[in-house]
Design a protein around this motif. Structure first.
Motif, PDB file in Angstrom:
ATOM      1  N   VAL A 307     -43.892  49.844   0.659  1.00  0.00           N
ATOM      2  CA  VAL A 307     -43.422  49.030   1.725  1.00  0.00           C
ATOM      3  C   VAL A 307     -42.533  47.945   1.495  1.00  0.00           C
ATOM      4  O   VAL A 307     -41.302  47.776   1.957  1.00  0.00           O
ATOM      5  N   TYR A 308     -42.700  47.383   0.485  1.00  0.00           N
ATOM      6  CA  TYR A 308     -41.711  46.286  -0.296  1.00  0.00           C
ATOM      7  C   TYR A 308     -40.385  46.871  -0.721  1.00  0.00           C
ATOM      8  O   TYR A 308     -39.518  46.294  -0.507  1.00  0.00           O
ATOM      9  N   GLU A 309     -40.442  48.173  -1.296  1.00  0.00           N
ATOM     10  CA  GLU A 309     -39.279  49.083  -1.480  1.00  0.00           C
ATOM     11  C   GLU A 309     -38.449  49.232  -0.352  1.00  0.00           C
ATOM     12  O   GLU A 309     -37.097  48.943  -0.139  1.00  0.00           O
ATOM     13  N   GLU A 310     -39.267  49.567   0.594  1.00  0.00           N
ATOM     14  CA  GLU A 310     -38.498  49.879   2.153  1.00  0.00           C
ATOM     15  C   GLU A 310     -37.859  48.762   2.452  1.00  0.00           C
ATOM     16  O   GLU A 310     -36.875  48.486   3.342  1.00  0.00           O
ATOM     17  N   TYR A 311     -38.592  47.619   2.458  1.00  0.00           N
ATOM     18  CA  TYR A 311     -38.543  46.127   3.217  1.00  0.00           C
ATOM     19  C   TYR A 311     -37.062  45.751   2.342  1.00  0.00           C
ATOM     20  O   TYR A 311     -36.227  45.184   3.058  1.00  0.00           O
ATOM     21  N   LYS A 312     -36.838  45.972   1.287  1.00  0.00           N
ATOM     22  CA  LYS A 312     -35.692  45.475   0.575  1.00  0.00           C
ATOM     23  C   LYS A 312     -34.587  46.218   1.025  1.00  0.00           C
ATOM     24  O   LYS A 312     -33.538  45.616   1.233  1.00  0.00           O
ATOM     25  N   GLN A 313     -34.653  47.506   1.313  1.00  0.00           N
ATOM     26  CA  GLN A 313     -33.506  48.413   1.921  1.00  0.00           C
ATOM     27  C   GLN A 313     -33.200  47.971   3.326  1.00  0.00           C
ATOM     28  O   GLN A 313     -31.978  47.877   3.570  1.00  0.00           O
ATOM     29  N   ALA A 314     -34.291  47.432   4.148  1.00  0.00           N
ATOM     30  CA  ALA A 314     -33.868  47.409   5.654  1.00  0.00           C
ATOM     31  C   ALA A 314     -34.830  46.224   5.970  1.00  0.00           C
ATOM     32  O   ALA A 314     -36.007  46.428   6.537  1.00  0.00           O
ATOM     33  N   LYS A 315     -34.422  45.139   5.754  1.00  0.00           N
ATOM     34  CA  LYS A 315     -35.658  44.220   6.070  1.00  0.00           C
ATOM     35  C   LYS A 315     -35.742  43.920   7.506  1.00  0.00           C
ATOM     36  O   LYS A 315     -36.996  43.510   7.814  1.00  0.00           O
ATOM     37  N   ASP A 316     -34.864  43.662   8.423  1.00  0.00           N
ATOM     38  CA  ASP A 316     -35.230  43.532   9.827  1.00  0.00           C
ATOM     39  C   ASP A 316     -36.104  44.640  10.449  1.00  0.00           C
ATOM     40  O   ASP A 316     -36.979  44.612  11.009  1.00  0.00           O
ATOM     41  N   VAL A 317     -35.466  46.085  10.157  1.00  0.00           N
ATOM     42  CA  VAL A 317     -36.251  47.072  10.701  1.00  0.00           C
ATOM     43  C   VAL A 317     -37.713  47.311  10.219  1.00  0.00           C
ATOM     44  O   VAL A 317     -38.650  47.327  10.844  1.00  0.00           O
ATOM     45  N   THR A 318     -37.869  46.946   8.876  1.00  0.00           N
ATOM     46  CA  THR A 318     -39.288  46.828   8.305  1.00  0.00           C
ATOM     47  C   THR A 318     -40.132  45.731   8.841  1.00  0.00           C
ATOM     48  O   THR A 318     -41.298  45.875   9.101  1.00  0.00           O
ATOM     49  N   ARG A 319     -39.360  44.617   9.137  1.00  0.00           N
ATOM     50  CA  ARG A 319     -40.120  43.474   9.784  1.00  0.00           C
ATOM     51  C   ARG A 319     -40.688  43.840  11.076  1.00  0.00           C
ATOM     52  O   ARG A 319     -41.793  43.374  11.280  1.00  0.00           O
ATOM     53  N   LYS A 320     -39.859  44.325  11.975  1.00  0.00           N
ATOM     54  CA  LYS A 320     -40.048  44.697  13.076  1.00  0.00           C
ATOM     55  C   LYS A 320     -41.109  45.999  13.228  1.00  0.00           C
ATOM     56  O   LYS A 320     -42.114  45.708  14.134  1.00  0.00           O
ATOM     57  N   ARG A 321     -41.107  46.661  12.267  1.00  0.00           N
ATOM     58  CA  ARG A 321     -42.141  47.857  12.438  1.00  0.00           C
ATOM     59  C   ARG A 321     -43.345  47.377  11.900  1.00  0.00           C
ATOM     60  O   ARG A 321     -44.481  47.739  12.465  1.00  0.00           O
ATOM     61  N   MET A 322     -43.546  46.616  11.021  1.00  0.00           N
ATOM     62  CA  MET A 322     -44.797  45.643  10.635  1.00  0.00           C
ATOM     63  C   MET A 322     -45.246  45.018  11.469  1.00  0.00           C
ATOM     64  O   MET A 322     -46.699  44.979  12.020  1.00  0.00           O
ATOM     65  N   TYR A 323     -44.229  44.273  12.567  1.00  0.00           N
ATOM     66  CA  TYR A 323     -45.048  43.463  13.618  1.00  0.00           C
ATOM     67  C   TYR A 323     -45.462  44.484  14.560  1.00  0.00           C
ATOM     68  O   TYR A 323     -46.580  44.191  15.052  1.00  0.00           O
ATOM     69  N   LEU A 324     -44.953  45.410  14.893  1.00  0.00           N
ATOM     70  CA  LEU A 324     -45.289  46.418  15.838  1.00  0.00           C
ATOM     71  C   LEU A 324     -46.714  47.172  15.437  1.00  0.00           C
ATOM     72  O   LEU A 324     -47.931  47.382  16.134  1.00  0.00           O
ATOM     73  N   GLU A 325     -46.605  47.510  14.162  1.00  0.00           N
ATOM     74  CA  GLU A 325     -47.913  48.283  13.813  1.00  0.00           C
ATOM     75  C   GLU A 325     -49.177  47.063  13.727  1.00  0.00           C
ATOM     76  O   GLU A 325     -50.434  47.363  14.074  1.00  0.00           O
ATOM     77  N   THR A 326     -48.908  45.956  13.520  1.00  0.00           N
ATOM     78  CA  THR A 326     -49.887  44.817  13.568  1.00  0.00           C
ATOM     79  C   THR A 326     -50.201  44.536  14.752  1.00  0.00           C
ATOM     80  O   THR A 326     -51.411  44.493  15.095  1.00  0.00           O
ATOM     81  N   MET A 327     -49.510  44.478  15.682  1.00  0.00           N
ATOM     82  CA  MET A 327     -49.733  44.063  17.263  1.00  0.00           C
ATOM     83  C   MET A 327     -50.373  45.448  17.747  1.00  0.00           C
ATOM     84  O   MET A 327     -51.413  45.393  18.408  1.00  0.00           O
ATOM     85  N   GLU A 328     -50.211  46.431  17.451  1.00  0.00           N
ATOM     86  CA  GLU A 328     -50.977  47.816  18.008  1.00  0.00           C
ATOM     87  C   GLU A 328     -52.283  47.805  17.313  1.00  0.00           C
ATOM     88  O   GLU A 328     -53.368  48.091  18.131  1.00  0.00           O
ATOM     89  N   GLN A 329     -52.669  47.440  16.334  1.00  0.00           N
ATOM     90  CA  GLN A 329     -54.076  47.264  15.795  1.00  0.00           C
ATOM     91  C   GLN A 329     -54.756  45.945  16.578  1.00  0.00           C
ATOM     92  O   GLN A 329     -55.970  46.257  16.743  1.00  0.00           O
ATOM     93  N   ILE A 330     -53.807  44.792  16.605  1.00  0.00           N
ATOM     94  CA  ILE A 330     -54.702  43.804  17.585  1.00  0.00           C
ATOM     95  C   ILE A 330     -54.967  43.999  18.936  1.00  0.00           C
ATOM     96  O   ILE A 330     -56.213  44.084  19.413  1.00  0.00           O
ATOM     97  N   LEU A 331     -53.935  44.887  19.557  1.00  0.00           N
ATOM     98  CA  LEU A 331     -54.145  44.879  21.100  1.00  0.00           C
ATOM     99  C   LEU A 331     -54.845  46.449  21.388  1.00  0.00           C
ATOM    100  O   LEU A 331     -55.039  46.759  22.491  1.00  0.00           O
ATOM    101  N   ALA A 332     -55.187  47.053  20.448  1.00  0.00           N
ATOM    102  CA  ALA A 332     -55.659  48.277  20.623  1.00  0.00           C
ATOM    103  C   ALA A 332     -57.202  48.375  21.408  1.00  0.00           C
ATOM    104  O   ALA A 332     -57.148  49.162  22.339  1.00  0.00           O
ATOM    105  N   ASN A 333     -57.798  47.428  21.247  1.00  0.00           N
ATOM    106  CA  ASN A 333     -59.176  47.601  21.817  1.00  0.00           C
ATOM    107  C   ASN A 333     -59.411  46.227  22.598  1.00  0.00           C
ATOM    108  O   ASN A 333     -60.625  45.931  22.777  1.00  0.00           O
ATOM    109  N   ILE A 334     -58.749  45.636  23.285  1.00  0.00           N
ATOM    110  CA  ILE A 334     -58.795  44.433  24.179  1.00  0.00           C
ATOM    111  C   ILE A 334     -58.204  45.018  25.543  1.00  0.00           C
ATOM    112  O   ILE A 334     -57.223  45.802  25.600  1.00  0.00           O
ATOM    113  N   ASP A 335     -58.677  44.062  26.509  1.00  0.00           N
ATOM    114  CA  ASP A 335     -58.073  44.498  27.795  1.00  0.00           C
ATOM    115  C   ASP A 335     -56.590  43.805  27.881  1.00  0.00           C
ATOM    116  O   ASP A 335     -56.601  42.746  27.829  1.00  0.00           O
ATOM    117  N   LYS A 336     -55.793  44.460  28.533  1.00  0.00           N
ATOM    118  CA  LYS A 336     -54.490  44.195  28.362  1.00  0.00           C
ATOM    119  C   LYS A 336     -53.764  43.890  30.229  1.00  0.00           C
ATOM    120  O   LYS A 336     -54.104  44.608  30.858  1.00  0.00           O
TER     121      LYS A 336
END
Length: 358
Positions: A307-336
């Protein structure tokens, strides 16, 4: 009869005298002195007057010598051996059969029984009875022996032997039977003095008998005794009668101790392998957990590096993807509830409720 026709006479006796009849008509008994005298005359006429004085004496001498020579024949039975002595000196030993030796007193023959098994009992009065042994000893002292672990035992045994060489048996050793008895006592005492009492009382008796026979035979062969020891029989090996009850108590205590030790050994043999098995199982589980944790850590480290290697190549995209994946894990089991930025609540399809119903 010849005497009845002698000289034409009538009823005459063997000495040329007819019967004398008395008034009663019976026969008178012959005169004893006349009979002896006439017998002497006939004997003298036979060896002197009729044949000649020198020839008669020679014939008589030849008859005497012939009878004397015939006394040299002798027979040895199958269970005997013939020991020929010339003026008391041993010259040869003959086998069973018919033989000849110079007549006595030049040569004589002794015929001992060489196949007969003799028995000497030591420590007790048994069936064995051999000539030449002093049986006036104290049997209680004779059978007491000291073992290798300094205990006293009563040992009674028998020596079975036979004559292997008749000449040596008769002339090499003075009083062979007493010699065998003394040698046997010495050999058995020596063996018992090197043997623990427990072994002497139980399983060691066979080895004691074998070793005693070999030692006794070796000593007798060294003496040139002409004796073969066929067997040693231990008839009794016991503690002295005065302490036998105490000894039995000790033996029972020893047996209980052995029983307890054996039970402890059995428990040890049962529990130790199981403990070792449990320890081996725990070691294997620990090794497996260790390998699992290491592999997982190595995987996480590899993933982070990727991941770090990918992050170095495209920091903005990688940061956004990591944010989305993290939010997906957080919001997966709660009422929205979705709220627009400008206004009210936006209706949405409750997929999570449908999922719960399924």
């Amino acid at each position: 009869m010849p005497w009845q026709s002698n000289g034409g006479g009538g009823d005459r006796g063997p000495w040329g005298q007819g019967p004398r009849r008395g008034g009663g008509g019976g026969q008178e008994p012959p005169n004893i002195e006349d009979l002896i005298r006439k017998g002497q005359d006939k004997f003298k006429n036979t060896f002197s007057g009729n044949v000649g004085g020198g020839k008669g004496f020679s014939l008589l001498l030849l008859l005497v010598i012939g009878g004397w020579l015939l006394t040299g024949f002798y027979r040895v039975n199958t269970n005997e051996a013939g020991v020929v002595l010339r003026f008391g000196e041993w010259t040869e030993t003959t086998s069973p059969g018919l033989h000849y030796h110079l007549p006595a007193p030049i040569e004589t023959v002794i015929k001992p029984k060489v196949t007969e098994i003799n028995q000497i009992d030591i420590g007790f009065k048994g069936t064995g009875s051999v000539q030449g042994i002093n049986y006036s000893v104290d049997l209680a002292k004779e059978r007491q022996m000291l073992t290798g672990d300094e205990n006293i035992v009563d040992v009674e045994f028998s020596v079975l032997w036979r004559i292997s060489d008749a000449g040596k048996y008769l002339f090499k050793v003075d009083n062979p039977a007493q010699t065998i008895r003394t040698v046997a006592q010495s050999a058995v005492r020596d063996i018992i003095a090197r043997t623990p009492i427990q072994q002497a009382l139980t399983a060691g008796r066979g080895s004691i008998e074998r070793e005693a026979r070999e030692n006794i035979q070796a000593i007798l062969d060294e003496y040139e005794s002409g004796v073969e020891v066929t067997q040693i029989k231990l008839t009794k090996v016991d503690p002295p009668a005065q302490v036998i009850e105490a000894f039995r108590e000790v033996q029972r205590a020893e047996a209980d101790r052995e029983k307890t030790v054996n039970q402890a050994e059995a428990y040890k043999n049962d529990i130790v392998p199981r403990a070792r098995g449990e320890a081996a199982k725990m070691m294997q589980e620990a090794e497996a957990y260790k390998a699992q944790v290491i592999a997982k850590a190595e995987g996480e480290a590899s993933r982070f590096l990727a991941v770090y290697e990918e992050y170095k190549q495209a920091k903005d995209v990688t940061r956004k993807r990591m944010y989305l994946e993290t939010m997906e894990q957080i919001l997966a089991n709660i009422d929205k509830v979705l709220i627009e930025k400008e206004g009210g609540v936006v209706p949405y399809l409750p997929l999570n409720e449908l999922k719960k119903k399924q």
